[in-house]
Design a protein around this motif. Structure first.
Motif, PDB file in Angstrom:
ATOM      1  N   LEU A  90       0.798  -1.228   0.000  1.00 30.11           N
ATOM      2  CA  LEU A  90       0.000   0.000   0.000  1.00 30.11           C
ATOM      3  C   LEU A  90       0.833   1.283   0.000  1.00 30.11           C
ATOM      4  O   LEU A  90       0.462   2.266  -0.633  1.00 30.11           O
ATOM      5  CB  LEU A  90      -0.935   0.004   1.213  1.00 30.11           C
ATOM      6  N   SER A  91       1.952   1.302   0.712  1.00 27.28           N
ATOM      7  CA  SER A  91       2.670   2.569   0.900  1.00 27.28           C
ATOM      8  C   SER A  91       3.214   3.190  -0.380  1.00 27.28           C
ATOM      9  O   SER A  91       3.289   4.430  -0.465  1.00 27.28           O
ATOM     10  CB  SER A  91       3.796   2.395   1.925  1.00 27.28           C
ATOM     11  N   PRO A  92       3.632   2.419  -1.422  1.00 27.48           N
ATOM     12  CA  PRO A  92       4.120   3.090  -2.642  1.00 27.48           C
ATOM     13  C   PRO A  92       3.089   3.999  -3.307  1.00 27.48           C
ATOM     14  O   PRO A  92       3.467   4.928  -4.033  1.00 27.48           O
ATOM     15  CB  PRO A  92       4.492   1.923  -3.567  1.00 27.48           C
ATOM     16  N   ILE A  93       1.807   3.749  -3.060  1.00 27.15           N
ATOM     17  CA  ILE A  93       0.775   4.619  -3.626  1.00 27.15           C
ATOM     18  C   ILE A  93       1.000   6.061  -3.182  1.00 27.15           C
ATOM     19  O   ILE A  93       0.852   7.011  -3.966  1.00 27.15           O
ATOM     20  CB  ILE A  93      -0.628   4.137  -3.194  1.00 27.15           C
ATOM     21  N   PHE A  94       1.412   6.242  -1.935  1.00 29.65           N
ATOM     22  CA  PHE A  94       1.583   7.594  -1.405  1.00 29.65           C
ATOM     23  C   PHE A  94       2.911   8.210  -1.830  1.00 29.65           C
ATOM     24  O   PHE A  94       3.066   9.427  -1.783  1.00 29.65           O
ATOM     25  CB  PHE A  94       1.430   7.574   0.116  1.00 29.65           C
ATOM     26  N   VAL A  95       3.879   7.379  -2.232  1.00 28.09           N
ATOM     27  CA  VAL A  95       5.096   7.945  -2.828  1.00 28.09           C
ATOM     28  C   VAL A  95       4.755   8.589  -4.167  1.00 28.09           C
ATOM     29  O   VAL A  95       5.217   9.693  -4.487  1.00 28.09           O
ATOM     30  CB  VAL A  95       6.163   6.847  -3.006  1.00 28.09           C
ATOM     31  N   VAL A  96       3.935   7.901  -4.965  1.00 27.92           N
ATOM     32  CA  VAL A  96       3.474   8.482  -6.229  1.00 27.92           C
ATOM     33  C   VAL A  96       2.634   9.730  -5.951  1.00 27.92           C
ATOM     34  O   VAL A  96       2.722  10.729  -6.679  1.00 27.92           O
ATOM     35  CB  VAL A  96       2.676   7.437  -7.030  1.00 27.92           C
ATOM     36  N   MET A  97       1.832   9.692  -4.883  1.00 25.00           N
ATOM     37  CA  MET A  97       1.023  10.850  -4.504  1.00 25.00           C
ATOM     38  C   MET A  97       1.910  12.048  -4.144  1.00 25.00           C
ATOM     39  O   MET A  97       1.589  13.197  -4.481  1.00 25.00           O
ATOM     40  CB  MET A  97       0.134  10.470  -3.315  1.00 25.00           C
ATOM     41  N   MET A  98       3.039  11.808  -3.471  1.00 24.42           N
ATOM     42  CA  MET A  98       3.976  12.888  -3.151  1.00 24.42           C
ATOM     43  C   MET A  98       4.472  13.572  -4.416  1.00 24.42           C
ATOM     44  O   MET A  98       4.557  14.800  -4.482  1.00 24.42           O
ATOM     45  CB  MET A  98       5.191  12.330  -2.403  1.00 24.42           C
TER      46      MET A  98
END
Length: 352
Positions: free
Chosen positions: A141-149
């Motif tokens: 799940l966490s890579p989704i928020f890296v792309v969001m950053m």
């Protein structure tokens, strides 16, 4: 004489004690969660610097403060991140910009609420029937928020880093998932406790299926931006990739998130392939029943992380096309072969 203040204190402490030692909360916050993860990350950063300095003859990191082993440098970095001003550019999407690093850090630790650190049911954070499947799912799940950053930063360097992250995640998360789940056909279960119990007497699944262990190791190293695969945030090309527009403590969260995610994966590798708390059999009480087996798992996971960090000293960074070619042409076929090997071993009766 019992006073009202004393009664309120006892009630408050009882509630707090219950919350802290409630297994899902305890594992997320303490062992193997946030507290232990932060200690491990500090040690791994120190080890990474010292190993690279010795191999590459970097006299600064190697010789700094020899009496304390260079520990003041870690303290200085921590103080710098904590005291540095957080500068928010005008062009960013503010809510996404602030929320993404925090969510990425939280979700990096989330698999810890699904892994057992002992075979005693009263210390399990959740029912273990599908624990491997749940832990693997939460770890993605966490890579989704890296792309969001990268999107929220509204910077070309950040966007290019986010695109690289998405390419890497699509390829290497698939490899990691297939490799970790390749033990299921052999043991016919997603239960991590059953998987660990099978590995007593030296029957480590990493020895029965070394292809899966090697594939998972490389895929996790890549998907967490470890050398030689530090591609999304390569400073020589993209400043800091998805994290270019971050500063201060938010930047520290981004950098620490990759290490914590690697820590979560290392715990999974220790449980799935390296016997977990085996050969120790948990005994009665919290010390023998939980803390000792947890310590064994933590030590194995730290060794895995140390090996990953040592690669920083001996390999150069891959290009994006090289990394993707390695994934699609070599590692994905290897992951499928590892899955097939488990099916074959189950067919011939390796698992009694």
């Amino acid at each position: 004489m019992i006073t009202a203040a004393r009664v309120l204190y006892d009630i408050g402490w009882g509630i707090l004690h219950y919350i802290i030692f409630y297994p899902p909360v305890y594992q997320f916050v303490i062992v193997p969660g946030l507290v232990v993860a932060l200690v491990v990350v500090i040690f791994i950063i120190w080890f990474e610097r010292k190993a690279a300095a010795r191999v590459q003859m970097r006299y600064g990191p190697l010789e700094i403060s020899p009496r304390t082993g260079g520990a003041p440098q870690l303290i200085a970095d921590l103080v710098r991140y904590m005291m540095q001003e957080i500068i928010v550019p005008n062009a960013v999407d503010f809510m996404s910009y602030i929320l993404a690093p925090n969510m990425s850090m939280i979700l990096s630790l989330l698999p810890m609420v699904a892994v057992p650190m002992t075979s005693i049911p009263s210390y399990w954070p959740i029912p273990m029937s599908y624990s491997l499947l749940i832990a693997v799912a939460l770890s993605t799940l966490s890579p989704i928020f890296v792309v969001m950053m990268s999107w929220a930063s509204n910077s070309k360097f950040s966007v290019l880093g986010g695109l690289r992250e998405s390419f890497i995640v699509v390829a290497y998360e698939l490899i990691a998932v297939i490799s970790l789940l390749s033990v299921v056909p052999l043991l016919h279960t997603f239960d991590l406790v059953t998987i660990v119990n099978y590995q007593f007497n030296g029957r480590w699944l990493g020895l029965l299926n070394p292809l899966a262990l090697l594939d998972a190791f490389i895929a996790i190293l890549m998907s967490t931006s470890g050398f030689p695969f530090e591609i999304p945030d390569s400073e020589s090309e993209l400043v800091a990739g998805p994290y270019t527009e971050y500063s201060g403590l938010l930047y520290g969260l981004n950098m620490g998130g990759a290490y914590i995610r690697r820590w979560a994966f290392s715990v999974l590798i220790a449980l799935v392939f390296l016997g977990g708390w085996a050969p120790y059999r948990p005994g009665p009480g919290i010390v023998l029943g939980y803390l000792v087996p947890s310590l064994i798992v933590v030590v194995k996971a730290v060794i895995i992380m140390a090996i990953m960090s040592f690669l920083r000293a001996v390999y150069g960074r891959y290009r994006l096309d090289q990394a993707l070619s390695l994934a699609w042409e070599v590692l994905i076929p290897m992951a499928i072969a590892a899955f097939g090997l488990s099916v074959f071993e189950a067919f011939i009766g390796v698992h009694p």
